[in-house]
Design a protein around this motif. Sequence first.
Motif, PDB file in Angstrom:
ATOM      1  N   SER A 144     -29.724  26.609  20.534  1.00 24.88           N
ATOM      2  CA  SER A 144     -31.080  26.101  20.763  1.00 24.88           C
ATOM      3  C   SER A 144     -31.746  26.811  21.933  1.00 24.88           C
ATOM      4  CB  SER A 144     -31.041  24.591  21.014  1.00 24.88           C
ATOM      5  OG  SER A 144     -30.564  23.906  19.874  1.00 24.88           O
ATOM      6  N   TYR A 145     -30.980  27.065  22.994  1.00 22.73           N
ATOM      7  CA  TYR A 145     -31.542  27.750  24.160  1.00 22.73           C
ATOM      8  C   TYR A 145     -31.996  29.161  23.789  1.00 22.73           C
ATOM      9  CZ  TYR A 145     -31.952  29.868  28.782  1.00 22.73           C
ATOM     10  OH  TYR A 145     -32.423  30.534  29.896  1.00 22.73           O
ATOM     11  N   LEU A 146     -31.144  29.914  23.113  1.00 25.42           N
ATOM     12  CA  LEU A 146     -31.499  31.293  22.777  1.00 25.42           C
ATOM     13  C   LEU A 146     -32.705  31.345  21.844  1.00 25.42           C
ATOM     14  CD1 LEU A 146     -28.010  32.994  22.294  1.00 25.42           C
ATOM     15  CD2 LEU A 146     -29.453  32.928  24.331  1.00 25.42           C
ATOM     16  N   LEU A 147     -32.754  30.448  20.873  1.00 19.88           N
ATOM     17  CA  LEU A 147     -33.877  30.446  19.936  1.00 19.88           C
ATOM     18  C   LEU A 147     -35.187  30.094  20.634  1.00 19.88           C
ATOM     19  CD1 LEU A 147     -32.259  28.672  16.843  1.00 19.88           C
ATOM     20  CD2 LEU A 147     -32.783  31.106  17.075  1.00 19.88           C
ATOM     21  N   ALA A 148     -35.118  29.195  21.608  1.00 21.27           N
ATOM     22  CA  ALA A 148     -36.343  28.694  22.234  1.00 21.27           C
ATOM     23  C   ALA A 148     -36.797  29.514  23.431  1.00 21.27           C
ATOM     24  CB  ALA A 148     -36.145  27.239  22.665  1.00 21.27           C
ATOM     25  N   ALA A 155     -33.184  34.716  17.263  1.00 21.81           N
ATOM     26  CA  ALA A 155     -33.526  34.697  15.840  1.00 21.81           C
ATOM     27  C   ALA A 155     -32.257  34.575  15.011  1.00 21.81           C
ATOM     28  CB  ALA A 155     -34.280  35.964  15.450  1.00 21.81           C
ATOM     29  N   PHE A 156     -32.378  33.888  13.889  1.00 20.96           N
ATOM     30  CA  PHE A 156     -31.345  33.898  12.865  1.00 20.96           C
ATOM     31  C   PHE A 156     -31.688  34.984  11.854  1.00 20.96           C
ATOM     32  CE2 PHE A 156     -30.517  29.121  13.488  1.00 20.96           C
ATOM     33  CZ  PHE A 156     -29.348  29.347  14.199  1.00 20.96           C
ATOM     34  N   LEU A 157     -30.720  35.796  11.491  1.00 20.44           N
ATOM     35  CA  LEU A 157     -30.844  36.712  10.361  1.00 20.44           C
ATOM     36  C   LEU A 157     -29.814  36.263   9.335  1.00 20.44           C
ATOM     37  CD1 LEU A 157     -31.177  40.147  12.196  1.00 20.44           C
ATOM     38  CD2 LEU A 157     -32.995  38.679  11.323  1.00 20.44           C
ATOM     39  N   THR A 158     -30.254  36.038   8.110  1.00 21.44           N
ATOM     40  CA  THR A 158     -29.403  35.393   7.114  1.00 21.44           C
ATOM     41  C   THR A 158     -29.391  36.180   5.817  1.00 21.44           C
ATOM     42  OG1 THR A 158     -30.000  33.247   8.074  1.00 21.44           O
ATOM     43  CG2 THR A 158     -28.935  33.216   5.923  1.00 21.44           C
ATOM     44  N   VAL A 159     -28.197  36.339   5.256  1.00 23.07           N
ATOM     45  CA  VAL A 159     -28.027  36.928   3.925  1.00 23.07           C
ATOM     46  C   VAL A 159     -27.738  35.780   2.960  1.00 23.07           C
ATOM     47  CG1 VAL A 159     -26.629  38.458   2.489  1.00 23.07           C
ATOM     48  CG2 VAL A 159     -27.169  39.106   4.849  1.00 23.07           C
ATOM     49  N   ARG A 160     -28.510  35.721   1.872  1.00 23.40           N
ATOM     50  CA  ARG A 160     -28.353  34.642   0.897  1.00 23.40           C
ATOM     51  C   ARG A 160     -28.004  35.202  -0.476  1.00 23.40           C
ATOM     52  NH1 ARG A 160     -29.816  29.980   3.111  1.00 23.40           N
ATOM     53  NH2 ARG A 160     -31.158  30.023   4.973  1.00 23.40           N
ATOM     54  N   ASN A 161     -27.228  34.412  -1.220  1.00 20.96           N
ATOM     55  CA  ASN A 161     -26.895  34.816  -2.585  1.00 20.96           C
ATOM     56  C   ASN A 161     -27.984  34.365  -3.553  1.00 20.96           C
ATOM     57  OD1 ASN A 161     -26.476  32.069  -3.052  1.00 20.96           O
ATOM     58  ND2 ASN A 161     -24.235  32.224  -2.946  1.00 20.96           N
ATOM     59  N   ALA A 208     -26.304  35.960  11.399  1.00 30.48           N
ATOM     60  CA  ALA A 208     -26.167  36.411  12.781  1.00 30.48           C
ATOM     61  C   ALA A 208     -27.171  35.687  13.657  1.00 30.48           C
ATOM     62  CB  ALA A 208     -26.384  37.916  12.886  1.00 30.48           C
ATOM     63  N   LEU A 209     -26.739  35.379  14.875  1.00 25.21           N
ATOM     64  CA  LEU A 209     -27.640  34.890  15.912  1.00 25.21           C
ATOM     65  C   LEU A 209     -27.900  36.048  16.863  1.00 25.21           C
ATOM     66  CD1 LEU A 209     -29.120  32.640  17.508  1.00 25.21           C
ATOM     67  CD2 LEU A 209     -26.943  32.184  18.664  1.00 25.21           C
ATOM     68  N   THR A 210     -29.161  36.409  17.042  1.00 24.07           N
ATOM     69  CA  THR A 210     -29.522  37.508  17.928  1.00 24.07           C
ATOM     70  C   THR A 210     -30.492  37.005  18.996  1.00 24.07           C
ATOM     71  OG1 THR A 210     -31.521  38.266  16.772  1.00 24.07           O
ATOM     72  CG2 THR A 210     -29.396  39.039  15.927  1.00 24.07           C
ATOM     73  N   PHE A 211     -30.590  37.760  20.085  1.00 30.45           N
ATOM     74  CA  PHE A 211     -31.617  37.466  21.085  1.00 30.45           C
ATOM     75  C   PHE A 211     -31.927  38.731  21.864  1.00 30.45           C
ATOM     76  CE2 PHE A 211     -27.857  36.930  23.739  1.00 30.45           C
ATOM     77  CZ  PHE A 211     -28.255  37.393  24.986  1.00 30.45           C
ATOM     78  N   ALA A 212     -33.097  38.743  22.495  1.00 29.35           N
ATOM     79  CA  ALA A 212     -33.532  39.886  23.297  1.00 29.35           C
ATOM     80  C   ALA A 212     -33.187  39.642  24.756  1.00 29.35           C
ATOM     81  CB  ALA A 212     -35.031  40.096  23.136  1.00 29.35           C
ATOM     82  N   ASP A 213     -32.448  40.578  25.354  1.00 31.30           N
ATOM     83  CA  ASP A 213     -32.076  40.454  26.759  1.00 31.30           C
ATOM     84  C   ASP A 213     -33.238  40.884  27.657  1.00 31.30           C
ATOM     85  OD1 ASP A 213     -30.483  39.831  28.918  1.00 31.30           O
ATOM     86  OD2 ASP A 213     -28.829  41.135  28.348  1.00 31.30           O
TER      87      ASP A 213
END
Length: 321
Positions: A219-223, A228-234, A243-248
């Motif tokens: 929640s902290y990283l997203l806010a 961001a969440f990057l998601t692969v779906r079938n 993946a959970l990513t964030f900008a440093d």
Amino acid sequence: MKLGEVRALTADEWRALLEQSPQNTVFLNPEFLALFGVEVRFWGLERKGVVIAGLPVIEAQALGSRFLPWCYYQGIVLHREIWRAARAKRTQYEIEILEELATSVAEVEPRFHLSLHPSLMDVRGLDWVHYHTPDRPRVQLAPRYTAVQSTSSETSESLRKAARSARRQEEGYAQSREGLTLSQDGTLDELVGLLRDTFDRQNTGMSETEARLLPVYTSYLLAEVHGAFLTVRNAEGAAVAMALTFADVDGTIHVPIVGTGNTRFGGTLLYFAILDHALSTGAPAVDFNGANSPSRAYFKHSIGARPVLFFEASYDAVNGK
């Protein structure tokens, strides 16, 4: 001759030092550290009224580990003026500062564990703590690697050319054979489920501590830091890789958490999507956060990420190490 005075720093003084340091990172932000509910103390080396270096003591042992989960580069930080010195002077400063700071902190802290920023490559100052007092514990240094892909001056095409041809084929297979698609949505429950699948394949499990901290961490990283969440779906819309990513602080995209489920090529599709995400945000690089086990390292390097060395440093007078 001492360089200065080592003393405890307030959170505000620590923030001020971070703002002047090339080692500044979200992982060392006091608000971020507070998420974990452990005691954190900041020490600084002050010279002529300026704090020129700092060392965090993070009581991760309270969570059953030397380091906080999903965290990197929680170590010594130096004032950027040290970096501006001539090469010979800078080398001397780095060694002397690390030795004096760590030696002084070791007089008041029975143990500390540091994950050093990759920019701190000369760690002799830490190695020389108590060098001439063999009855005292020494700092233990361990080399570690992460995997970093530069994205500045790159295109989606050039990044793929840097990867192994097999990975480029797998990206196509993910779409043509598995019918996978990408999205920038996702939920915490989906991430937790994929992490549990990943841990099961590794014959490990998510600890109670990790399960408790993951929602707060995410929640902290997203806010707060462009997470961001990057998601692969079938084809059915189920998440099979995420993946959970964030900008440093410097804009680098970090990837501290990745989970994969029942998919053969979804991981490859996800990692190329992370690189495209970095391009779309203007990030200078992607740090895939860790490449210290064979399968993980080989995969990340096959995508094109280069190995980058950093060090872990541990001082433990409690156990005589």
